[in-house]
Scaffold this motif. Structure first.
Motif, PDB file in Angstrom:
ATOM      1  N   ASP A  61      45.023  47.351  50.320  1.00  0.00           N
ATOM      2  CA  ASP A  61      44.329  47.753  49.201  1.00  0.00           C
ATOM      3  C   ASP A  61      43.524  46.806  48.799  1.00  0.00           C
ATOM      4  O   ASP A  61      42.799  47.223  47.562  1.00  0.00           O
ATOM      5  CB  ASP A  61      45.493  48.049  48.202  1.00  0.00           C
ATOM      6  CG  ASP A  61      46.732  49.469  48.701  1.00  0.00           C
ATOM      7  OD1 ASP A  61      45.809  50.321  49.470  1.00  0.00           O
ATOM      8  OD2 ASP A  61      47.156  49.174  48.127  1.00  0.00           O
ATOM      9  N   VAL A  62      43.620  45.445  48.684  1.00  0.00           N
ATOM     10  CA  VAL A  62      42.385  44.890  48.224  1.00  0.00           C
ATOM     11  C   VAL A  62      41.443  44.528  49.388  1.00  0.00           C
ATOM     12  O   VAL A  62      40.036  44.424  48.413  1.00  0.00           O
ATOM     13  CB  VAL A  62      43.222  43.406  47.771  1.00  0.00           C
ATOM     14  CG1 VAL A  62      42.143  41.875  47.322  1.00  0.00           C
ATOM     15  CG2 VAL A  62      44.046  43.873  46.872  1.00  0.00           C
ATOM     16  N   ASP A  65      37.670  45.505  48.994  1.00  0.00           N
ATOM     17  CA  ASP A  65      36.366  44.604  47.762  1.00  0.00           C
ATOM     18  C   ASP A  65      35.737  43.831  47.873  1.00  0.00           C
ATOM     19  O   ASP A  65      34.810  43.209  46.993  1.00  0.00           O
ATOM     20  CB  ASP A  65      37.738  44.777  46.152  1.00  0.00           C
ATOM     21  CG  ASP A  65      38.161  46.232  46.351  1.00  0.00           C
ATOM     22  OD1 ASP A  65      37.220  46.861  46.327  1.00  0.00           O
ATOM     23  OD2 ASP A  65      38.919  46.107  45.585  1.00  0.00           O
TER      24      ASP A  65
END
Length: 199
Positions: A61-62, A65
């Protein structure tokens, strides 16, 4: 600033594009040169839209980015390391009987701070460590075992705060725990016939 203990480098067996997660790095396709991996990482990071997490990514999820980067592939896989802040490195290096500076006073002020301070001012000295070297794993392990045998229980150090400046202390038993971490690193290196290096 930190001092890191790890295995002495060996020539890489390839290069990968990775987010930095260990499993993603292990699963990544290999490139023959660093520049090929760097170009692939730049292309993937610059692609339009959100990229997908790499297979094996520990933080799916990180990680998307953040940009991808090129990594060397060590012949022994993921290489362990033990890292210390400069302040904590002093005690560890002393316990191991290793030099931690170029003959300088380790309580020297960080470059750029004034020698004379106005009345009422507080200057917290910043430890400057210039430690680097390399030893065969057996020699390094002997130093670790000697330090463990000779070191009394570490009582720790309290945090220091003066105004907005804060220097973190260390918990009781810190030295012994970190020496055990270095013992594990030395064992890993010995099993692979690699020196232990620090910088």
């Amino acid at each position: 600033m930190t001092v890191t203990f790890t295995a002495a480098p060996r020539p890489p067996v390839g290069y990968v594009v990775s987010c930095g997660c260990a499993e993603a790095t292990a699963r990544a396709p290999r490139y023959g040169t660093y520049s090929d991996a760097r170009l692939a990482a730049d292309r993937a990071s610059a692609a339009a839209g959100a990229r997908q997490a790499l297979p094996g990514c520990a933080l799916p999820d990180v990680c998307p980015d953040y940009p991808l980067h090129a990594d060397e592939v060590d012949p022994d896989g993921e290489v362990p390391f033990v890292e210390f802040s400069n302040t904590n490195a002093i005690g560890v290096l002393e316990a191991l009987g290793l030099p931690f500076g170029g003959g300088e006073d380790v309580d020297a002020l960080e470059p750029g701070l004034p020698d004379d301070v106005p009345d009422g001012a507080t200057v917290i000295p910043i430890v400057v460590v210039d430690a680097h070297g390399e030893l065969p794993a057996a020699d390094f392990l002997a130093r670790v075992l000697t330090a463990l045998g000779l070191a009394p229980e570490d009582p720790g150090l309290p945090d220091l705060q003066a105004g907005n400046a804060f220097v973190g202390g260390r918990p009781a038993g810190y030295l012994q725990r970190r020496l055990l971490d270095l013992h594990g690193l030395a064992d890993w290196c010995a099993a692979r016939n690699r020196n232990v290096a620090w910088h």
